[in-house]
Every structure is written in structure tokens, then in C-alpha cells.
Design a protein around this motif. Structure first.
Motif, PDB file in Angstrom:
ATOM      1  N   LEU A 361       0.417  -0.910  -0.072  1.00  0.00           N
ATOM      2  CA  LEU A 361      -0.133   0.137   0.350  1.00  0.00           C
ATOM      3  C   LEU A 361       0.718   1.348   0.330  1.00  0.00           C
ATOM      4  O   LEU A 361       1.770   1.754   0.478  1.00  0.00           O
ATOM      5  CB  LEU A 361      -1.047  -0.203   0.948  1.00  0.00           C
ATOM      6  N   VAL A 362       0.745   2.171  -0.969  1.00  0.00           N
ATOM      7  CA  VAL A 362       1.963   3.083  -0.938  1.00  0.00           C
ATOM      8  C   VAL A 362       0.367   4.823  -0.594  1.00  0.00           C
ATOM      9  O   VAL A 362      -0.493   4.991  -1.432  1.00  0.00           O
ATOM     10  CB  VAL A 362       1.320   3.591  -2.315  1.00  0.00           C
ATOM     11  N   ILE A 363       0.834   5.729   0.167  1.00  0.00           N
ATOM     12  CA  ILE A 363       0.789   6.579   0.459  1.00  0.00           C
ATOM     13  C   ILE A 363       1.249   7.858   0.307  1.00  0.00           C
ATOM     14  O   ILE A 363       1.876   7.713   1.503  1.00  0.00           O
ATOM     15  CB  ILE A 363       0.105   6.625   1.967  1.00  0.00           C
ATOM     16  N   ASP A 364       0.871   8.543  -0.070  1.00  0.00           N
ATOM     17  CA  ASP A 364       1.672   9.495  -0.634  1.00  0.00           C
ATOM     18  C   ASP A 364       0.613  10.528  -1.564  1.00  0.00           C
ATOM     19  O   ASP A 364      -0.621  10.453  -2.112  1.00  0.00           O
ATOM     20  CB  ASP A 364       2.674   9.482  -1.518  1.00  0.00           C
ATOM     21  N   ASP A 365       0.597  11.684  -1.250  1.00  0.00           N
ATOM     22  CA  ASP A 365      -0.215  13.367  -1.365  1.00  0.00           C
ATOM     23  C   ASP A 365       0.135  13.466  -2.682  1.00  0.00           C
ATOM     24  O   ASP A 365      -0.811  13.932  -3.779  1.00  0.00           O
ATOM     25  CB  ASP A 365      -0.693  14.292  -0.784  1.00  0.00           C
ATOM     26  N   SER A 366       1.550  13.582  -2.926  1.00  0.00           N
ATOM     27  CA  SER A 366       1.767  13.768  -4.252  1.00  0.00           C
ATOM     28  C   SER A 366       1.767  13.400  -5.349  1.00  0.00           C
ATOM     29  O   SER A 366       1.879  11.577  -5.467  1.00  0.00           O
ATOM     30  CB  SER A 366       3.411  14.499  -4.615  1.00  0.00           C
ATOM     31  N   GLY A 367       1.286  13.282  -6.675  1.00  0.00           N
ATOM     32  CA  GLY A 367       0.286  12.398  -7.661  1.00  0.00           C
ATOM     33  C   GLY A 367       1.765  11.914  -8.126  1.00  0.00           C
ATOM     34  O   GLY A 367       1.637  10.999  -8.857  1.00  0.00           O
ATOM     35  N   ILE A 368       3.355  13.065  -8.284  1.00  0.00           N
ATOM     36  CA  ILE A 368       3.612  12.190  -9.680  1.00  0.00           C
ATOM     37  C   ILE A 368       4.894  11.684  -8.361  1.00  0.00           C
ATOM     38  O   ILE A 368       5.226  10.194  -9.013  1.00  0.00           O
ATOM     39  CB  ILE A 368       4.873  13.409  -9.862  1.00  0.00           C
ATOM     40  N   TYR A 395      -8.969   2.345   4.232  1.00  0.00           N
ATOM     41  CA  TYR A 395      -8.718   1.019   3.346  1.00  0.00           C
ATOM     42  C   TYR A 395      -8.905  -0.435   3.988  1.00  0.00           C
ATOM     43  O   TYR A 395      -8.983  -0.961   3.944  1.00  0.00           O
ATOM     44  CB  TYR A 395      -7.499   1.443   2.291  1.00  0.00           C
ATOM     45  N   ILE A 396      -7.598  -0.079   4.909  1.00  0.00           N
ATOM     46  CA  ILE A 396      -7.406  -1.056   5.623  1.00  0.00           C
ATOM     47  C   ILE A 396      -8.648  -1.176   5.949  1.00  0.00           C
ATOM     48  O   ILE A 396      -8.706  -3.048   6.934  1.00  0.00           O
ATOM     49  CB  ILE A 396      -6.363  -0.256   7.070  1.00  0.00           C
ATOM     50  N   LYS A 397      -9.434  -0.864   6.627  1.00  0.00           N
ATOM     51  CA  LYS A 397     -10.399  -1.371   7.303  1.00  0.00           C
ATOM     52  C   LYS A 397     -12.125  -2.516   6.989  1.00  0.00           C
ATOM     53  O   LYS A 397     -12.057  -3.089   7.463  1.00  0.00           O
ATOM     54  CB  LYS A 397     -11.844   0.304   8.024  1.00  0.00           C
ATOM     55  N   ALA A 398     -12.180  -1.890   5.419  1.00  0.00           N
ATOM     56  CA  ALA A 398     -12.380  -2.390   4.278  1.00  0.00           C
ATOM     57  C   ALA A 398     -11.969  -3.795   4.048  1.00  0.00           C
ATOM     58  O   ALA A 398     -12.169  -5.022   4.025  1.00  0.00           O
ATOM     59  CB  ALA A 398     -12.630  -1.548   3.430  1.00  0.00           C
ATOM     60  N   LYS A 399     -10.168  -3.809   3.836  1.00  0.00           N
ATOM     61  CA  LYS A 399      -9.612  -4.611   2.842  1.00  0.00           C
ATOM     62  C   LYS A 399      -8.113  -5.477   4.168  1.00  0.00           C
ATOM     63  O   LYS A 399      -7.833  -6.807   3.731  1.00  0.00           O
ATOM     64  CB  LYS A 399      -9.173  -4.191   1.575  1.00  0.00           C
ATOM     65  N   GLY A 400      -8.221  -4.645   4.871  1.00  0.00           N
ATOM     66  CA  GLY A 400      -7.357  -5.573   5.955  1.00  0.00           C
ATOM     67  C   GLY A 400      -5.985  -5.420   5.940  1.00  0.00           C
ATOM     68  O   GLY A 400      -6.016  -3.977   4.879  1.00  0.00           O
ATOM     69  N   LEU A 401      -4.522  -5.241   6.586  1.00  0.00           N
ATOM     70  CA  LEU A 401      -3.363  -4.856   6.232  1.00  0.00           C
ATOM     71  C   LEU A 401      -3.232  -5.331   5.201  1.00  0.00           C
ATOM     72  O   LEU A 401      -3.103  -6.682   4.771  1.00  0.00           O
ATOM     73  CB  LEU A 401      -2.795  -5.028   7.344  1.00  0.00           C
ATOM     74  N   PRO A 402      -2.133  -5.031   4.407  1.00  0.00           N
ATOM     75  CA  PRO A 402      -1.398  -5.658   3.498  1.00  0.00           C
ATOM     76  C   PRO A 402      -0.078  -6.347   3.914  1.00  0.00           C
ATOM     77  O   PRO A 402      -0.391  -5.697   5.065  1.00  0.00           O
ATOM     78  CB  PRO A 402      -1.164  -4.190   2.862  1.00  0.00           C
ATOM     79  N   ASP A 403       1.023  -6.363   3.368  1.00  0.00           N
ATOM     80  CA  ASP A 403       1.745  -7.043   3.540  1.00  0.00           C
ATOM     81  C   ASP A 403       2.731  -5.545   3.665  1.00  0.00           C
ATOM     82  O   ASP A 403       4.048  -5.858   4.807  1.00  0.00           O
ATOM     83  CB  ASP A 403       2.609  -8.016   2.865  1.00  0.00           C
TER      84      ASP A 403
END
Ligand SMILES: [Fe+2]
Ligand SMILES: [Fe+2]
Length: 480
Positions: A361-368, A395-403
């Protein structure tokens, strides 16, 4: 002479450099290769060999240390014979001090079986080259040579099944691997020929600049210079070698990784000197130009990225650092296994792909920045990219934790560290987190570590560094 990978070796080719192997079947310089020889090189895991032919006749590669020093070094390390190790260290320092130009141009050719011994000798070669270029005293350089030859002696105390394991290591196996600096230290402890400075360099060879290393978690000034040098060149050699669980990086890609880790894992001064003694494109190595043409590197220029090359098809020699006709042409690929695959993604395509693709899961406010991170990883992983901390929590609430979560720190509304703290509040499971940050000031680093970060990566993201750090976070694969 030029380097030819095992898959392109053909019977009748003439060996330009001896193949040093601890078993009896060493191939001498000048031997005409037979199909049997080539098969044996393949089955023993060799990457290739140096051969001489008409197109490469005039390409000269200076040996960094003599074959004899190399053989003595491998033997001394294999027998853990400290007296011989000290002798070899002296020979090495002498050989390197006599070089016309301090540049480690020769690729080491080794089988799977002899990996650790060749590795220790290589680390010593690189470390002595760096220390010599830094202008350290002879006594100091000698100390570094001995420490480098001894740095992994402790691995002999670890089960080979763990060292050669193909898949990822479990937590116990990983913990055992991480004990090897201590084991190496213990082996040297009672030996009166070994100084305490050597022992300190050995035990600290996996310490990182930012304190994330082991066994102590020392940082910057607390780490002896000898250990900093050995650490950086150790990782370089591990990256460029073929192991049971990974294919080799090309020198240029391995250097990219080291540069990506400067100030985080490695000392910046050490990295700067390393870049001057380890060529990104060593003479004799094949490259593919951006024109699609294949060429061999002939010589260094003052620009590391633009050597003199010779194009196979036409035989034309081009100085990429000067020739105006080639100013827009660049080297698109290089490496020891060039014909098999041309990129790191392909080289490592089996890594992390063993079973199902891992979720990142990648979280970043900059689109680039989000796009760059995703692009660097999506070949190997199942990547989802989101633009805010809130989106991440939902996302985590709905799909669970990523690796693995790769989290930007500086975001409006909810910053990365706060987001991770909130995830921790809701989920008891331990999550793997890498932070992305433009500036790694001390406060931020401490907050990241408190939030349970494995690592942080500086922006703008260097794709090779990012991929390797993700592979390490998920597979615990480096340095075995
Ligand atoms: Fe090590
Ligand atoms: Fe090592």
C-alpha cells in the motif's frame, strides 16, 4: 579481453584470465574452452569468464591484486587461518599501493560453493582501494584489510541450510543470520595477533548511519571508519554477486543502490570515494546502447557514466564522454547476464513472486511521487496507491492490512506518522512500514522509529534503492 557470460561462451574461445576455484579443476589462462568446460562453469554457478578475441584484443584490464594473492586469500579465509590472513592482508595492501590507477576493474569469477571466501577477499580489495584513495595511514589500511577478510568468519557457525535457503527467512533464521558479526568477533577474541580496532571494525560491519543496523544500533560518529568502509563495500559485493536466491545486479545498479543509501545506511564520504574506485562500467563489460546496438566497454573516461565503447556490429570505437555524434546516446543496459535479461526487474523477477504477489500500500499526497513509487514496484507486487492518511485508514478497515505500507510523512490533514499511530491503535498485528520523506531531520527519524518503521527512504525516490529496500523488508534476503 572481455567478459562473456556463461550462456554466450562457445567452445573454442580462449580464456584470458585464470578461473580461481578451490577444487582441482581450475582453468588456466590461455586454455581453449571445450563444451565440457563450459557446462561445468554453468552447473557450478559461474556467471561467465574473461576471454580474448579479435574485437577485444587491445582491451586491457589491470588486475587489482595478483592471482596468487587472490588464491592465498581465499585459502586463508576458508581455513580461518588468522596468521595467513594477516600475511595476505599485507600482500593486498602492497599490490593495491602499486596500481597505476586505483580502480577495481576486474569482475570476480566465483562458483556458488566458494561464495563466502571470494566475497571476503573482494570486500577486502574494495575496502583497501577505498582506504588507500582516502589517504589513510598504512597501518590503518592494513587493519581494514584484516578486518575485511575476517568480517564474515562467523558465518561458519551458522547452518548452511539457512545461508543458502532459497525462500524468505523466518524470524528465527533471520535472527541467527544477524548474530554473525558477534560470532566473527568471538572467533577473533582470544587471538593476540588481532587488535581491538580490528575486532571493533568486524563487529560493527552491519551498523547503519541512522542507527538502524545491528548488533548495537550505533549511529554515525559512533561507528568506526573501518566498519563504515567495510559495510558499504560489503553490500556492493553482495549485490553484484549471484546467490541461490537472487541474480546479480550490474555494477551501475549496485552503485545506484549504495548512492540511494548514503546518509541512511552508508557514510556519505565513503560512498563518494567508492564511486571513484569502483567503475559503473568496467572495461570488458558488455552494454546495450539506447540505439539498441550492443557494445563492449574499452576504457575509462573522466565521466564514470560515459566510457569509451566499441560497437560490435561495426567495430567502431566511440568516446561517449566526447563524441558529439553520440551526445544523446546513453547506455541503456549493462551487466554480467546481459543477454538473459536487461533490467533489474527481470533479473529479480522471481524475487517476491514466489507464491502470491505481496500486497503493498503506497500512501502519498503527491500524485507524481505516488506514480513513481507505484511504477517502480508494480511488476513485482500488488500495489495500491492512495492519496491520504484517511483513505489509508478506510482501505485497511475494508480490506485488512497489506504486507507492507510505504507511507509519505509530510501530508496535509493527517501526516504519515500520525496515520501509522492510528493504525496501531486499531490493529494489534505488527505491520511493516517504510516511510518516505524529503528531509530526514532527527526529530522525524525518531518519530518514525517510535511508530515502528523498518526504514525510511529519501525523496525523490531512487527506484533501484526503493525496490531493494522493499525486497529486504519483505524477504529479509540481503547478506547471507
Ligand atoms: Fe556480514
Ligand atoms: Fe559480508
Amino acid at each position: 579481453m572481455r567478459f562473456v557470460s556463461v550462456n554466450e561462451l562457445e567452445p573454442g574461445m580462449i580464456l584470458a584470465r585464470k578461473i580461481i576455484d578451490r577444487r582441482v579443476n581450475m582453468l588456466q589462462k590461455g586454455v581453449v574452452l571445450s563444451a565440457v568446460n563450459i557446462e561445468r562453469l554453468k552447473t557450478n554457478g559461474y556467471l561467465g569468464a574473461y576471454i580474448t578475441d579479435s574485437i577485444s584484443e587491445d582491451i586491457e584490464i589491470e588486475e587489482t591484486i595478483s592471482d596468487k594473492t587472490m588464491e592465498d586469500g581465499i585459502e586463508a579465509v576458508a581455513n580461518a587461518d588468522i596468521g595467513s590472513i594477516i600475511e595476505v592482508a599485507k600482500e593486498m595492501v602492497e599490490d593495491i599501493s602499486e596500481l597505476k590507477r586505483i580502480s577495481v576493474d576486474m569482475l570476480d569469477l566465483r562458483s556458488f560453493d566458494d561464495y563466502t571466501y571470494h566475497h571476503s577477499v573482494n570486500v577486502a580489495i574494495y575496502a583497501v582501494a577505498v582506504a588507500t584513495k582516502m589517504g589513510l595511514s598504512e597501518e590503518k589500511i592494513q587493519e581494514i584489510a584484516v578486518a575485511a577478510l575476517c568480517h564474515d568468519l562467523g558465518k561458519t557457525r551458522i547452518d548452511v541450510a539457512i545461508i543458502n535457503k532459497k525462500g524468505r527467512l523466518d524470524d528465527d533464521e533471520f535472527a541467527e543470520i544477524r548474530r554473525h558479526p558477534q560470532y566473527s568477533y568471538d572467533i577473533l577474541y582470544d587471538n593476540t595477533m588481532i587488535s581491538s580496532a580490528v575486532r571493533q571494525a568486524v563487529i560493527c560491519h552491519h551498523e547503519n548511519e541512522n542507527g538502524s543496523g545491528y548488533p548495537y544500533g550505533k549511529e554515525s560518529d559512533e561507528i568506526p571508519l573501518a566498519a563504515k568502509i567495510i559495510h558499504a563495500v560489503d553490500v556492493y559485493d553482495a549485490l553484484t554477486s549471484r546467490r541461490s536466491y537472487k541474480e546479480p545486479y550490474s555494477p551501475v545498479d549496485a552503485l545506484e543502490y549504495i548512492i540511494g543509501g548514503q546518509n541512511i545506511l552508508f557514510d556519505k564520504n565513503v560512498v563518494d570515494v567508492m564511486r571513484t574506485v569502483i567503475p559503473a562500467y568496467p572495461p570488458g563489460m558488455d552494454v546495450i546502447l539506447s540505439t539498441g546496438q550492443r557494445a563492449v566497454v574499452c576504457a575509462h573516461t573522466t565521466t564514470a557514466q560515459r566510457p569509451v565503447i566499441r560497437i560490435y556490429e561495426t567495430g567502431k570505437e566511440v568516446d561517449l564522454s566526447r563524441d558529439p555524434d553520440y551526445s544523446t546516446v546513453f547506455i541503456a543496459a549493462s551487466g554480467m547476464l546481459l543477454q538473459v535479461s536487461t533490467g533489474v526487474e527481470e533479473l529479480n523477477e522471481n524475487r517476491g513472486k514466489s507464491d502470491k504477489k505481496k500486497k503493498v500500500l503506497v500512501i502519498d499526497d503527491s500524485g507524481i511521487s505516488r506514480g513513481q513509487t507505484k511504477a517502480a514496484l508494480e511488476n513485482e507486487y500488488d500495489v495500491t496507491a492512495l492519496e491520504s492518511g484517511i483513505a489509508c485508514l478506510n482501505y485497511i478497515k475494508a480490506k485488512g492490512l497489506p504486507d507492507l505500507i510505504i507511507m509519505d510523512i509530510d501530508m496535509p490533514m493527517m501526516d504519515g506518522v500520525t496515520t501509522i499511530e492510528k493504525i496501531h491503535d486499531n490493529e494489534s498485528a505488527d505491520i511493516k512500514i517504510l516511510f518516505l520523506t524529503a528531509i530526514a531531520d532527527r526529530d522525524t527519524v525518531i518519530r518514525c522509529r517510535k511508530a515502528g518503521a523498518l526504514d525510511y527512504i529519501l525523496k525523490p525516490v531512487n527506484p533501484i534503492y526503493l525496490r531493494e529496500r522493499v525486497a529486504i523488508a519483505l524477504d529479509k534476503n540481503l547478506d547471507r
